[in-house]
Enzyme design. Sequence first.
Site, PDB file in Angstrom:
ATOM      1  N   GLU A  99       0.637   4.361 -19.209  1.00 32.76           N
ATOM      2  CA  GLU A  99       1.993   4.604 -18.705  1.00 32.76           C
ATOM      3  C   GLU A  99       3.001   3.661 -19.363  1.00 32.76           C
ATOM      4  OE1 GLU A  99       4.185   4.818 -14.282  1.00 32.76           O
ATOM      5  OE2 GLU A  99       2.099   4.161 -14.494  1.00 32.76           O
TER       6      GLU A  99
ATOM      7  N   LYS B  55       7.309  11.999 -14.607  1.00 31.39           N
ATOM      8  CA  LYS B  55       6.589  11.577 -13.407  1.00 31.39           C
ATOM      9  C   LYS B  55       7.256  12.138 -12.154  1.00 31.39           C
ATOM     10  CE  LYS B  55       4.689   7.236 -11.494  1.00 31.39           C
ATOM     11  NZ  LYS B  55       4.673   5.772 -11.704  1.00 31.39           N
TER      12      LYS B  55
ATOM     13  N   CYS C 160       0.000   8.284 -13.091  1.00 31.15           N
ATOM     14  CA  CYS C 160      -0.315   7.272 -12.074  1.00 31.15           C
ATOM     15  C   CYS C 160      -0.086   7.733 -10.629  1.00 31.15           C
ATOM     16  CB  CYS C 160       0.453   5.987 -12.364  1.00 31.15           C
ATOM     17  SG  CYS C 160      -0.345   4.509 -11.666  1.00 31.15           S
TER      18      CYS C 160
ATOM     19  N   SER D 136      -7.249 -28.376  -9.453  1.00 25.99           N
ATOM     20  CA  SER D 136      -6.912 -28.681 -10.840  1.00 25.99           C
ATOM     21  C   SER D 136      -8.107 -28.481 -11.763  1.00 25.99           C
ATOM     22  CB  SER D 136      -6.362 -30.104 -10.964  1.00 25.99           C
ATOM     23  OG  SER D 136      -7.336 -31.071 -10.648  1.00 25.99           O
TER      24      SER D 136
ATOM     25  N   LYS E 189      10.233 -22.896   0.622  1.00 25.21           N
ATOM     26  CA  LYS E 189       9.455 -23.482  -0.469  1.00 25.21           C
ATOM     27  C   LYS E 189       8.840 -22.389  -1.349  1.00 25.21           C
ATOM     28  CE  LYS E 189       7.784 -27.920   1.340  1.00 25.21           C
ATOM     29  NZ  LYS E 189       6.559 -28.717   1.582  1.00 25.21           N
TER      30      LYS E 189
END
Length: 549
Positions: A44, A117, A153, A301, A516
């Site tokens: 696509e 589509k 899709c 980490s 945050k």
Amino acid sequence: MTTLRVALAQTNSTVGDLDGNAATVLRVASAAAAEGADLIAFGEMVLTGYPIEDLAVRGSFQRAAAARLSALAGELVSAGAGDAVVVLGALGTAADGRPTNTAAVLHQGKIVTRYTKHHLPNYGVFDEFRIFASGNDPVVVDVAGSRVGLAICEDIWQDGGTVEQLTDDSLDLLLVINGSPYERGKAPLRVRLGAQRAREVGAPVAYVNLIGGQDDLVFDGGSFVVDVDGELLASGPTFAEHLLVLDVDAPGQTVVRDAAFARRSDDTEQMYDAVVLGLRDYALKNGFGSVILGLSGGIDSALVAAIAADAVGAENVVGVSMPSVYSSSHSKSDAQDSAERIGLDYRVQEIAPMVDAFQGALGLSGTAEENLQARMRAVILMALSNTEGHLVLATGNKSELAVGYSTIYGDAVGGYAPLKDVSKTRVWELSRFRNARALDRGEVEPIPENSITKPPSAELRPGQRDDQSLPDYELLDNVLDAYVENALGRDDLLASGFDEDVVETVVRLVDRAEWKRRQYPIGPKVTAMAFGRDRRLPITNAFRESDAD
């Protein structure tokens, strides 16, 4: 019908790189033509990259995309693929001038037809209904005497539209081109859906998907073919470019060449490969040849370092240990052990003199003093990034991000966060998987066992452990899964048997940490509900999701 040779090309595109994407199409189409393919299918919007979002409505880009598609039709002839019918995703234009998500059909140097589509998704990561005009008409293409229906899709995920229109059309094959992003556990759903649609249209279904990372999305490939009775007959690998070639013979029987079944990896392996590919493509497509991260000796980490080495090569990874006065000896030794196992560029930078300088001027205490340490580390990483050109990686995980257990402008600093959508318990899961993969290959385990087994700690004060501030991670992740992934409210959480104090704590922390999360770096979406892409809370407290119906 005669035998139809089909080539499904799962390739990696970059949004906006028309020439680069066209070059990939030409290269792969040439290889498919050399194998005698009658029909060559790409994913696509492969020519423009996907998703292109508002780039689709820019007139200059629309004109450039149209010109590139026209030129590509002629270039396919020069590449030896002119006799094949090539179907590829491109940007089109509706009668009213609005852009369309299109499957262009190229043959003998011309664009012979286009399919638009029908179903435009407008949920989760998709915003197509706002951007594109939808199509209404089915398209059936004659390819070497076979009738091939087209879909894009979402057209097979929704009832009605082109699939319903093609049910009585005597198809020999339904070809579906896709830009379907990876989510944990999604691959089997695609195959089951393909099987359902094959039974409905009375023809085999060939499903070709993109691969590659684009911003926070990762496309996993996994192209496949199912027969008219829903049997899986061929499958391509995940997270890799691949050309799957097969023959379709009358009456609707599909014969797979060379037993083309890719090994089916489990959910953990797929998630690991997804975050690796996501990081690799984000770095390379944004012009970064190397990455840098803080190595604390902890599990997060250590895992990110292993992912980074797999993504861009250990020689292109810089790991910096930045111990403070509170850093334990095992944290320092585990960080060095991780670096040596992987073979990355390892450096040590003490932060105590910098912290002391700020402390002498500001006299901070409590949380402010703790956060100062994290922010000194961020300054070091960003300074090295600016000086040497590395992409900074944030190493926090989804569980920490959910409850705000990170320092903004500190350990939250970075350009990309590989574990942003990976919970803490899955961090351990992925770490053990990566070590097991190393053993299977006869390699050194990249992640120290001590990093996996020791209690997690930010080490910003003496004796600090994560479980002093948060519930046990297994419990925390269970509550987060219910609250975030499954959108249960407070009453539902209590009815599920969670302790009231735990529920109150987790809900409060999650809701308060939204500010945050909105400032956290981008990271690969690997679950059905990722922060930033799928789940947002209001900034104000006027509405609390836990109180909603």
